[in-house]
Design a protein around this motif. Structure first.
Motif, PDB file in Angstrom:
ATOM      1  N   GLY A  86       4.111  -7.594  71.208  1.00 11.87           N
ATOM      2  CA  GLY A  86       4.204  -7.702  72.667  1.00 11.87           C
ATOM      3  C   GLY A  86       4.576  -9.093  73.152  1.00 11.87           C
ATOM      4  O   GLY A  86       5.570  -9.255  73.868  1.00 11.87           O
ATOM      5  N   PRO A  87       3.803 -10.116  72.768  1.00 10.63           N
ATOM      6  CA  PRO A  87       4.165 -11.477  73.197  1.00 10.63           C
ATOM      7  C   PRO A  87       5.550 -11.899  72.733  1.00 10.63           C
ATOM      8  O   PRO A  87       6.306 -12.512  73.496  1.00 10.63           O
ATOM      9  N   PRO A 120      10.608  -6.808  82.531  1.00 11.28           N
ATOM     10  CA  PRO A 120       9.439  -5.936  82.645  1.00 11.28           C
ATOM     11  C   PRO A 120       9.481  -4.803  81.623  1.00 11.28           C
ATOM     12  O   PRO A 120      10.497  -4.143  81.461  1.00 11.28           O
ATOM     13  N   GLY A 121       8.387  -4.610  80.934  1.00 12.05           N
ATOM     14  CA  GLY A 121       8.284  -3.530  79.967  1.00 12.05           C
ATOM     15  C   GLY A 121       8.589  -3.937  78.540  1.00 12.05           C
ATOM     16  O   GLY A 121       8.306  -3.166  77.618  1.00 12.05           O
ATOM     17  N   GLY A 164       0.014  -3.738  74.100  1.00  8.89           N
ATOM     18  CA  GLY A 164       1.249  -4.093  74.796  1.00  8.89           C
ATOM     19  C   GLY A 164       1.030  -4.250  76.281  1.00  8.89           C
ATOM     20  O   GLY A 164       1.584  -5.160  76.915  1.00  8.89           O
ATOM     21  N   LEU A 165       0.191  -3.399  76.845  1.00 12.54           N
ATOM     22  CA  LEU A 165      -0.107  -3.491  78.269  1.00 12.54           C
ATOM     23  C   LEU A 165      -0.843  -4.785  78.586  1.00 12.54           C
ATOM     24  O   LEU A 165      -0.600  -5.409  79.628  1.00 12.54           O
ATOM     25  N   GLY A 168      -6.783  -6.139  75.115  1.00 11.23           N
ATOM     26  CA  GLY A 168      -6.425  -4.731  74.990  1.00 11.23           C
ATOM     27  C   GLY A 168      -6.953  -4.135  73.690  1.00 11.23           C
ATOM     28  O   GLY A 168      -7.474  -3.012  73.682  1.00 11.23           O
ATOM     29  N   GLU A 169      -6.833  -4.889  72.602  1.00  7.05           N
ATOM     30  CA  GLU A 169      -7.327  -4.375  71.319  1.00  7.05           C
ATOM     31  C   GLU A 169      -8.837  -4.150  71.360  1.00  7.05           C
ATOM     32  O   GLU A 169      -9.337  -3.145  70.848  1.00  7.05           O
TER      33      GLU A 169
END
Length: 204
Positions: free
Chosen positions: A69-70, A79-80, A112-113, A142-143
């Protein structure tokens, strides 16, 4: 993935996805899926060694699962991107080596969010080391939201705190590592069509 033209700024910056953005985000996801699969084997021994030292400290090993993600967010800057890369990487991990089962899809989505929210808060305008660190930490949060109730249900509050802190710190470190990694990738010229590549050249 397409953002309307109203997202274009007066400086010409646009948040609309291009084909090359999808391709590069997908390549990042594939590369990170390889890391995920390798880390399943590599982290088992150290994880078992850390458990007796301080219950929950094994969260410090979660960082490599948070990199997609990062990294994609820093490269694509749309975005996304962070959400897409982390989820696709998790899906590929499940397809190739379903060690943890379908729960990895939920993990990838939430991780990811977590990174995506950070880039969104920064309005997709800040992509320096601090943004990278925060995105990694966001993925770590998130994890924790997935791992603690699913894998460690009934654990003590002390365990949950240690696991959460070590996971978030691990994510922050991995996020911070993504910043020089993007510069190294940009130095090869493969990111010349991206703002991240142009920014890296100006920084040299």
């Amino acid at each position: 993935m397409t953002i309307t033209s109203s997202t274009a700024t007066t400086t010409g910056r646009t948040l609309r996805w291009r084909v090359v953005d999808i391709v590069v985000a997908s390549v990042v996801a594939v590369a990170c899926a390889v890391i995920f699969i390798a880390w399943i084997a590599l982290s088992t021994g150290p994880g078992e060694a850390l458990k007796p030292l301080l219950p929950g400290l094994q969260g410090v090993l979660n960082g490599p699962w948070l990199i997609a993600g990062p990294l994609a967010g820093l490269i694509v800057r749309k975005p996304g991107a962070a959400l897409y890369a982390e989820f696709v990487a998790a899906a590929l991990e499940l397809l190739v080596f379903p060690y943890y089962g379908a729960v990895v899809l939920l993990s990838g989505l939430v991780q990811g969010l977590g990174a995506e929210i950070v880039f969104a808060i920064l309005l997709y305008r800040s992509f320096g080391p601090v943004a990278a660190l925060l995105a990694g930490a966001g993925a770590g949060i998130g994890e924790c939201l997935v791992d603690l109730p699913l894998y460690y249900a009934g654990s003590t509050p002390a365990f949950a705190v240690v696991y959460a802190v070590s996971t978030v710190v691990s994510g922050a470190v991995v996020g911070l590592v993504c910043s020089p990694l993007v510069r190294a990738i940009a130095a090869t010229g493969v990111l010349d069509r991206f703002a991240s590549g142009r920014a890296a050249r100006r920084a040299v």
